[in-house]
Scaffold this motif. Structure first.
Motif, PDB file in Angstrom:
ATOM      1  N   THR A 122       0.836  -1.210   0.000  1.00  0.00           N
ATOM      2  CA  THR A 122       0.000   0.000   0.000  1.00  0.00           C
ATOM      3  C   THR A 122       0.864   1.250   0.000  1.00  0.00           C
ATOM      4  N   ILE A 123       1.901   1.248   0.840  1.00  0.00           N
ATOM      5  CA  ILE A 123       2.800   2.406   0.929  1.00  0.00           C
ATOM      6  C   ILE A 123       3.535   2.628  -0.401  1.00  0.00           C
ATOM      7  N   VAL A 124       3.979   1.541  -1.018  1.00  0.00           N
ATOM      8  CA  VAL A 124       4.675   1.649  -2.313  1.00  0.00           C
ATOM      9  C   VAL A 124       3.749   2.240  -3.370  1.00  0.00           C
ATOM     10  N   PHE A 125       2.508   1.770  -3.416  1.00  0.00           N
ATOM     11  CA  PHE A 125       1.568   2.284  -4.410  1.00  0.00           C
ATOM     12  C   PHE A 125       1.259   3.763  -4.170  1.00  0.00           C
ATOM     13  N   ILE A 126       1.171   4.157  -2.898  1.00  0.00           N
ATOM     14  CA  ILE A 126       0.935   5.568  -2.578  1.00  0.00           C
ATOM     15  C   ILE A 126       2.102   6.417  -3.079  1.00  0.00           C
ATOM     16  N   TRP A 179     -13.261  -8.525   1.038  1.00  0.00           N
ATOM     17  CA  TRP A 179     -13.509  -8.961  -0.337  1.00  0.00           C
ATOM     18  C   TRP A 179     -14.668  -8.215  -0.994  1.00  0.00           C
ATOM     19  N   ALA A 180     -15.675  -7.857  -0.207  1.00  0.00           N
ATOM     20  CA  ALA A 180     -16.817  -7.131  -0.775  1.00  0.00           C
ATOM     21  C   ALA A 180     -16.373  -5.809  -1.398  1.00  0.00           C
ATOM     22  N   VAL A 181     -15.306  -5.235  -0.852  1.00  0.00           N
ATOM     23  CA  VAL A 181     -14.772  -3.978  -1.386  1.00  0.00           C
ATOM     24  C   VAL A 181     -13.690  -4.248  -2.428  1.00  0.00           C
ATOM     25  N   THR A 182     -12.733  -5.102  -2.088  1.00  0.00           N
ATOM     26  CA  THR A 182     -11.556  -5.264  -2.950  1.00  0.00           C
ATOM     27  C   THR A 182     -11.851  -6.027  -4.241  1.00  0.00           C
ATOM     28  N   PHE A 183     -12.818  -6.947  -4.218  1.00  0.00           N
ATOM     29  CA  PHE A 183     -13.169  -7.625  -5.462  1.00  0.00           C
ATOM     30  C   PHE A 183     -13.788  -6.641  -6.453  1.00  0.00           C
ATOM     31  N   VAL A 184     -14.575  -5.716  -5.939  1.00  0.00           N
ATOM     32  CA  VAL A 184     -15.162  -4.687  -6.804  1.00  0.00           C
ATOM     33  C   VAL A 184     -14.065  -3.773  -7.353  1.00  0.00           C
ATOM     34  N   LEU A 185     -13.145  -3.359  -6.498  1.00  0.00           N
ATOM     35  CA  LEU A 185     -12.053  -2.492  -6.940  1.00  0.00           C
ATOM     36  C   LEU A 185     -11.150  -3.205  -7.947  1.00  0.00           C
ATOM     37  N   THR A 186     -10.927  -4.502  -7.731  1.00  0.00           N
ATOM     38  CA  THR A 186     -10.138  -5.278  -8.691  1.00  0.00           C
ATOM     39  C   THR A 186     -10.837  -5.327 -10.043  1.00  0.00           C
ATOM     40  N   THR A 187     -12.142  -5.482 -10.023  1.00  0.00           N
ATOM     41  CA  THR A 187     -12.923  -5.481 -11.264  1.00  0.00           C
ATOM     42  C   THR A 187     -12.799  -4.146 -11.986  1.00  0.00           C
ATOM     43  N   ILE A 188     -12.880  -3.069 -11.235  1.00  0.00           N
ATOM     44  CA  ILE A 188     -12.736  -1.741 -11.838  1.00  0.00           C
ATOM     45  C   ILE A 188     -11.343  -1.575 -12.443  1.00  0.00           C
ATOM     46  N   LEU A 189     -10.320  -2.042 -11.710  1.00  0.00           N
ATOM     47  CA  LEU A 189      -8.947  -1.938 -12.210  1.00  0.00           C
ATOM     48  C   LEU A 189      -8.779  -2.722 -13.507  1.00  0.00           C
ATOM     49  N   LEU A 190      -9.306  -3.938 -13.553  1.00  0.00           N
ATOM     50  CA  LEU A 190      -9.222  -4.725 -14.785  1.00  0.00           C
ATOM     51  C   LEU A 190      -9.957  -4.036 -15.926  1.00  0.00           C
ATOM     52  N   GLY A 191     -11.113  -3.454 -15.610  1.00  0.00           N
ATOM     53  CA  GLY A 191     -11.870  -2.749 -16.631  1.00  0.00           C
ATOM     54  C   GLY A 191     -11.114  -1.557 -17.184  1.00  0.00           C
ATOM     55  N   LEU A 192     -10.411  -0.841 -16.317  1.00  0.00           N
ATOM     56  CA  LEU A 192      -9.617   0.302 -16.764  1.00  0.00           C
ATOM     57  C   LEU A 192      -8.445  -0.144 -17.633  1.00  0.00           C
ATOM     58  N   VAL A 193      -7.782  -1.212 -17.223  1.00  0.00           N
ATOM     59  CA  VAL A 193      -6.661  -1.720 -18.016  1.00  0.00           C
ATOM     60  C   VAL A 193      -7.137  -2.185 -19.390  1.00  0.00           C
ATOM     61  N   ALA A 194      -8.313  -2.829 -19.412  1.00  0.00           N
ATOM     62  CA  ALA A 194      -8.846  -3.335 -20.681  1.00  0.00           C
ATOM     63  C   ALA A 194      -9.457  -2.234 -21.535  1.00  0.00           C
ATOM     64  N   TYR A 221      -4.561   4.360  -7.748  1.00  0.00           N
ATOM     65  CA  TYR A 221      -5.577   4.554  -6.711  1.00  0.00           C
ATOM     66  C   TYR A 221      -6.318   3.249  -6.436  1.00  0.00           C
ATOM     67  N   CYS A 222      -6.654   2.535  -7.487  1.00  0.00           N
ATOM     68  CA  CYS A 222      -7.324   1.238  -7.301  1.00  0.00           C
ATOM     69  C   CYS A 222      -6.433   0.292  -6.512  1.00  0.00           C
ATOM     70  N   SER A 223      -5.154   0.210  -6.871  1.00  0.00           N
ATOM     71  CA  SER A 223      -4.231  -0.677  -6.173  1.00  0.00           C
ATOM     72  C   SER A 223      -4.033  -0.256  -4.720  1.00  0.00           C
ATOM     73  N   ILE A 224      -4.001   1.061  -4.486  1.00  0.00           N
ATOM     74  CA  ILE A 224      -3.854   1.559  -3.120  1.00  0.00           C
ATOM     75  C   ILE A 224      -4.994   1.074  -2.237  1.00  0.00           C
ATOM     76  N   PHE A 225      -6.227   1.244  -2.715  1.00  0.00           N
ATOM     77  CA  PHE A 225      -7.372   0.885  -1.882  1.00  0.00           C
ATOM     78  C   PHE A 225      -7.604  -0.626  -1.833  1.00  0.00           C
ATOM     79  N   ILE A 226      -7.201  -1.337  -2.884  1.00  0.00           N
ATOM     80  CA  ILE A 226      -7.294  -2.800  -2.839  1.00  0.00           C
ATOM     81  C   ILE A 226      -6.413  -3.334  -1.720  1.00  0.00           C
ATOM     82  N   CYS A 227      -5.155  -2.918  -1.709  1.00  0.00           N
ATOM     83  CA  CYS A 227      -4.239  -3.382  -0.663  1.00  0.00           C
ATOM     84  C   CYS A 227      -4.530  -2.721   0.684  1.00  0.00           C
ATOM     85  N   GLY A 228      -4.990  -1.476   0.650  1.00  0.00           N
ATOM     86  CA  GLY A 228      -5.278  -0.763   1.896  1.00  0.00           C
ATOM     87  C   GLY A 228      -6.426  -1.387   2.675  1.00  0.00           C
ATOM     88  N   PHE A 229      -7.529  -1.688   2.001  1.00  0.00           N
ATOM     89  CA  PHE A 229      -8.656  -2.317   2.689  1.00  0.00           C
ATOM     90  C   PHE A 229      -8.268  -3.702   3.209  1.00  0.00           C
TER      91      PHE A 229
END
Length: 262
Positions: free
Chosen positions: A51-55, A108-123, A69-77
């Protein structure tokens, strides 16, 4: 009387809140052991440092900020969830007198959603596709949680089947809809999505397997369950996040072409 938690990081019952008590029929609870506590500690440290590295990287990023930002909150939560579990919080006793860490499901309820958003942005996927995949991920996590706390066996397995349908919906989005969007972009961006997506797909498919032999059949010990989830969380969050971060230049090139999502 309920047996106190194993010596070390977990407090005894007289210091716990009302949510962390066993069903009335239990005389003892199967609890996490020293190996499981070690896995929780390692996962907490790895996720916290990541989390610190991503920040730090986000501070110098331009077009790549939204990915970081997605990676920060995925690891942060996830870090907060593991801190709660290490502090003796975020658990209760379920049917079968087994320690159940519901903090995982809040994470997981938060981070799975954020992971989905991150994948969507990359794609470079459309917002409606991202929403559909995120909804499927929430169905998966909510159903696994409800199955875990179900007392009636038939109800438990019904929830498990629903969770598999949610997982299937997310995987279809990742493997078909998101991939089609990434292929339209082409180049290194498409290759990056392919690598990251398969890591996420493979790890997400393992979560129900661990659940099946933990909360499902109770074949895995609590410590083994904790170790398995810690490994999956590190791969699905940290490894995936660093793979995205390693493609800093690729993300910068595609950032101007990808739509902004709010």
């Amino acid at each position: 009387a309920i047996a106190g938690c194993r010596r070390g990081i977990f407090p005894r019952r007289d210091r716990m809140t009302g949510s962390a008590v066993a069903p009335s029929a239990c005389t003892t609870i199967e609890e996490v052991g020293s190996t499981g506590v070690g896995a929780l500690t390692i996962a907490f440290l790895v996720l916290g440092v990541s989390t610190i590295v991503f920040i730090a990287r986000a501070g110098s990023a331009t077009a790549q900020k939204r990915y970081y930002y997605c990676s920060i909150f995925i690891c942060g939560f996830a870090t907060m969830a593991y801190f709660a579990m290490l502090s003796g919080q975020g658990w209760t006793a379920i049917a079968g007198c087994r320690q159940f860490f519901y903090a995982h499901y809040a994470d997981w309820a938060v981070t799975f959603v954020l992971t989905t958003i991150l994948l969507g942005l990359v794609a470079g996927a459309e917002a409606d596709l991202i929403g559909g995949a995120a909804g499927s991920a929430v169905v998966m996590i909510f159903s696994l949680y409800m199955g875990s706390v179900s007392v009636v066996t038939t109800v438990k397995w019904f929830w498990f089947l629903i969770s598999l349908m949610g997982l299937a919906g997310a995987v279809v989005h990742f493997a078909q809809s998101f991939k089609a969007a990434a292929d339209l972009k082409g180049g290194e961006g498409s290759a990056l999505y392919g690598k990251v997506a398969w890591i996420v797909i493979l790890t997400w498919m393992c979560y129900p397997v661990v659940w099946l032999f933990s909360e499902g059949f109770a074949s895995f010990s609590v410590s083994f369950e904790v170790c398995a989830y810690a490994l999956l969380d590190i791969v699905a969050k940290v490894v995936m996040g660093f793979m995205v971060m390693s493609a800093h230049d690729v993300l910068g090139e595609s950032g101007s072409q990808t739509r902004e999502y709010v």
